[in-house]
Write an enzyme that holds these catalytic residues in place. Structure first.
Site, PDB file in Angstrom:
ATOM      1  N   LYS A  62       0.815  -1.211   0.000  1.00  0.00           N
ATOM      2  CA  LYS A  62       0.000   0.000   0.000  1.00  0.00           C
ATOM      3  C   LYS A  62       0.849   1.262   0.000  1.00  0.00           C
ATOM      4  O   LYS A  62       0.499   2.254  -0.626  1.00  0.00           O
ATOM      5  CB  LYS A  62      -0.983   0.017   1.176  1.00  0.00           C
ATOM      6  CG  LYS A  62      -0.428  -0.311   2.540  1.00  0.00           C
ATOM      7  CD  LYS A  62      -1.542  -0.295   3.577  1.00  0.00           C
ATOM      8  CE  LYS A  62      -1.068  -0.674   4.974  1.00  0.00           C
ATOM      9  NZ  LYS A  62      -1.014  -2.137   5.143  1.00  0.00           N
ATOM     10  N   LYS A 134      16.117   8.893   7.179  1.00  0.00           N
ATOM     11  CA  LYS A 134      17.290   9.300   6.396  1.00  0.00           C
ATOM     12  C   LYS A 134      17.189  10.775   6.004  1.00  0.00           C
ATOM     13  O   LYS A 134      18.194  11.498   6.028  1.00  0.00           O
ATOM     14  CB  LYS A 134      17.409   8.427   5.142  1.00  0.00           C
ATOM     15  CG  LYS A 134      18.569   8.819   4.243  1.00  0.00           C
ATOM     16  CD  LYS A 134      18.734   7.858   3.068  1.00  0.00           C
ATOM     17  CE  LYS A 134      19.922   8.293   2.200  1.00  0.00           C
ATOM     18  NZ  LYS A 134      20.194   7.334   1.096  1.00  0.00           N
ATOM     19  N   ARG A 224      31.362   7.936  35.384  1.00  0.00           N
ATOM     20  CA  ARG A 224      32.614   8.700  35.491  1.00  0.00           C
ATOM     21  C   ARG A 224      33.805   7.889  34.989  1.00  0.00           C
ATOM     22  O   ARG A 224      34.707   8.407  34.350  1.00  0.00           O
ATOM     23  CB  ARG A 224      32.842   9.122  36.940  1.00  0.00           C
ATOM     24  CG  ARG A 224      31.925  10.247  37.414  1.00  0.00           C
ATOM     25  CD  ARG A 224      32.122  10.502  38.898  1.00  0.00           C
ATOM     26  NE  ARG A 224      31.696   9.349  39.694  1.00  0.00           N
ATOM     27  CZ  ARG A 224      32.077   9.128  40.951  1.00  0.00           C
ATOM     28  NH1 ARG A 224      32.911   9.960  41.536  1.00  0.00           N
ATOM     29  NH2 ARG A 224      31.638   8.073  41.606  1.00  0.00           N
ATOM     30  N   HIS A 285      32.515  -5.822  47.294  1.00  0.00           N
ATOM     31  CA  HIS A 285      33.230  -6.420  46.166  1.00  0.00           C
ATOM     32  C   HIS A 285      32.491  -7.629  45.611  1.00  0.00           C
ATOM     33  O   HIS A 285      33.062  -8.712  45.437  1.00  0.00           O
ATOM     34  CB  HIS A 285      34.655  -6.785  46.559  1.00  0.00           C
ATOM     35  CG  HIS A 285      35.505  -5.589  46.897  1.00  0.00           C
ATOM     36  ND1 HIS A 285      35.746  -4.578  45.991  1.00  0.00           N
ATOM     37  CD2 HIS A 285      36.141  -5.231  48.043  1.00  0.00           C
ATOM     38  CE1 HIS A 285      36.505  -3.666  46.559  1.00  0.00           C
ATOM     39  NE2 HIS A 285      36.751  -4.027  47.806  1.00  0.00           N
ATOM     40  N   GLY A 314      31.838   0.800  54.027  1.00  0.00           N
ATOM     41  CA  GLY A 314      31.850   1.174  52.618  1.00  0.00           C
ATOM     42  C   GLY A 314      31.117   0.183  51.736  1.00  0.00           C
ATOM     43  O   GLY A 314      31.344   0.127  50.528  1.00  0.00           O
TER      44      GLY A 314
END
Length: 528
Positions: A62, A134, A224, A285, A314
């Site tokens: 179509k 495009k 970072r 860790h 930590g």
């Protein structure tokens, strides 16, 4: 200005068309979309009227026509292009609104036939999208309902779309085509085609792993740096992240998450989600250094922290229940990198208001959060990728095979299941001592299972925790009796391990000799 609208998902399309019409934009449309717009009293021109050629082949053809693609691809700043349009009586199309046949949704349905899958591969839609994308300098390409508001806002404000928005729409369009083609490739290359069974009702068997693996991710943020400061990194999420996963979280306060923060946070979050009762997981860790369940978040945290206060410094902390003031005040006494929970009370947020560097992550959990897991796991290797089904095995009491003379007590069995859940998230080789819903010593990531067992004992001693009458989970079998002897010498009275070693009987005999109970789980939980 003319807009061509051809959408499978018609959510919001009538409102968009009304806004465009009110702005003086001419509307062109196809099939069902044109009918819908006409029913709403909108003046709409059928594509067949534009092309002078009827839709054919059940709508398969179509928009594949020069009067469509010429109108999309012609560069307005190139005289030769505009002369060609004039010579062939082609008008420009300035805005294209398209979403594609629902291929992904179709093949996701149980019992999807090959015929249905093939029929839902869009041809004309992607072709138009690529043409418009495009030619982004002249054509706006809209591929998702979430873009409608921005398009209308700019048209109302400026009478046209800005270069910035048109380019962003073009990028989004090419991304969508990439996702679509990837889904088709994944599906078709997973089909175990059997010609003798071919029919309109043929539902093909599919391989778990397709012949070509195409995965799509969306960037959440640049980081970072990576695992180390000399590495660059970014965080991506799945196109449709699972409810309750880390990628759905919202950072409420604190510094930007780092690469290591995210990796450790995921380990903590996936672990805490495996518990149905209030739980707390502390990760350092990538390894759980303290895990506990309790009557409430405060109790769970207090127990988890005791396992290894030194490593908890930590660390990354996760709760599977909202954090209240009591839990927040307890956590705030230590240095924590990231704190995650389904929610935080107003009082808890107040506690952390002065600790501006603490990263607070709110991750809403669905009601069945324990069952929401990644289906696949990947690992990058040199010039390749390892792909496997995720380790989502859940151990039940009925799965345990008691192999010793001594039988575990109900309390020991309860703790064994707890220890086994934790061991699944500890790097191999993994040894986990537990008692009363609390880790008492964790040995992780050693080349020797014997060393992991010794380290777990050393950790418990350093934390001034007694391992007497504890249970132990080992993520893989004991190849020799020496590992069993180490944990029994430390005070363990019941051990869970997969079994399956050539020396299973030797280890069973050792357990009987030492007077401890041992169960085989029948599965292992290697985590490298």
């Amino acid at each position: 200005m003319r807009a061509l609208i051809s959408v499978s998902d018609k959510t919001g399309i009538v409102d968009l068309a009304k806004e465009l019409h009110a702005l003086g934009v001419g509307l062109i449309s196809t099939g069902g979309t044109a009918k819908l717009l006409a029913e709403q009293g909108l003046p709409v021109t059928e594509v067949a009227e534009v092309t002078g050629f009827p839709e054919m082949l059940d709508g398969r053809v179509k928009t594949l026509h020069p009067k469509v693609h010429g109108g999309l691809l012609a560069r307005r700043d190139t005289p030769e292009h505009m002369a060609a349009l004039k010579a062939h009586n082609i008008d420009t199309i300035d805005l294209l609104i398209v979403n594609l046949y629902p291929f992904e949704a179709t093949v996701a349905k149980p019992g999807c036939t090959l015929a249905d899958a093939i029929e839902n591969i869009d041809i004309g839609g992607p072709a138009m999208v690529r043409s418009a994308a495009k030619n982004w300098k002249d054509v706006g390409i809209v591929t998702d309902a979430s873009q409608y508001a921005d398009v209308i806002a700019e048209l109302k404000a400026n009478g046209k779309l800005s270069d910035k928005l048109r380019f962003a729409l073009s990028v989004a369009a090419f991304n969508r085509i990439s996702q679509y083609d990837g889904a088709i490739s994944n599906y078709l290359s997973s089909v175990n085609f059997e010609a003798e069974k071919l029919s309109e009702t043929y539902v093909p068997e599919r391989a778990q792993f397709s012949g070509q693996f195409n995965e799509q991710y969306v960037k959440v943020q640049d980081l970072r740096y990576g695992e180390n400061s000399h590495q660059q990194a970014a965080w991506y999420r799945d196109l449709a992240p699972a409810a309750g996963s880390l990628a759905t979280g919202v950072q409420l306060q604190g510094k930007e998450l780092s690469y290591n923060n995210i990796a450790d946070a995921d380990a903590a979050w996936e672990c805490v989600k495996s518990f149905e009762t209030p739980a707390c997981v502390i990760v350092k860790h990538a390894n759980p250094c303290g895990v506990a369940v309790g009557a409430n978040p405060f109790e769970a945290y207090s127990k988890a922290f005791q396992t290894d206060p030194t490593s908890a410094f930590g660390g990354i902390i996760a709760f599977n229940r909202p954090v209240d003031k009591a839990a927040a005040e307890a956590v705030s006494k230590q240095f924590v990198e990231v704190l995650m929970a389904p929610d935080f009370s107003a009082e808890a947020l107040e506690v952390f208001k002065s600790k501006v560097n603490v990263r607070l992550m709110k991750i809403a959990l669905p009601a069945d959060y324990g069952n929401v897991r990644n289906a696949l796991e990947t690992k990058r290797v040199g010039s390749g990728l390892l792909l496997q089904s995720a380790d989502n095995h859940e151990l039940a009491l009925t799965d345990l095979k008691i192999v010793t003379v001594k039988q575990p007590t109900p309390e020991e069995l309860h703790d064994l299941l707890f220890a086994w859940k934790v061991a699944k998230f500890v790097k191999s080789n993994a040894i986990v001592f537990c008692k009363n819903g609390m880790t008492m010593g964790v040995g992780a990531g050693q080349m020797s299972r014997l060393d992991s067992a010794r380290i777990a004992s050393i950790k418990a001693e350093a934390a001034k925790l007694s391992l007497q009458n504890t249970v132990v989970a080992s993520d893989a079998f004991f190849p020799f009796r020496d590992g069993l002897d180490v944990v029994v010498d430390a005070g363990a009275t019941c051990v869970a391990q997969p079994g399956g070693s050539m020396r299973d009987q030797e280890v069973i005999d050792a357990a009987n000799e030492r007077g401890v109970a041992m169960v085989f789980t029948g599965v292992r939980h290697f985590r490298h």
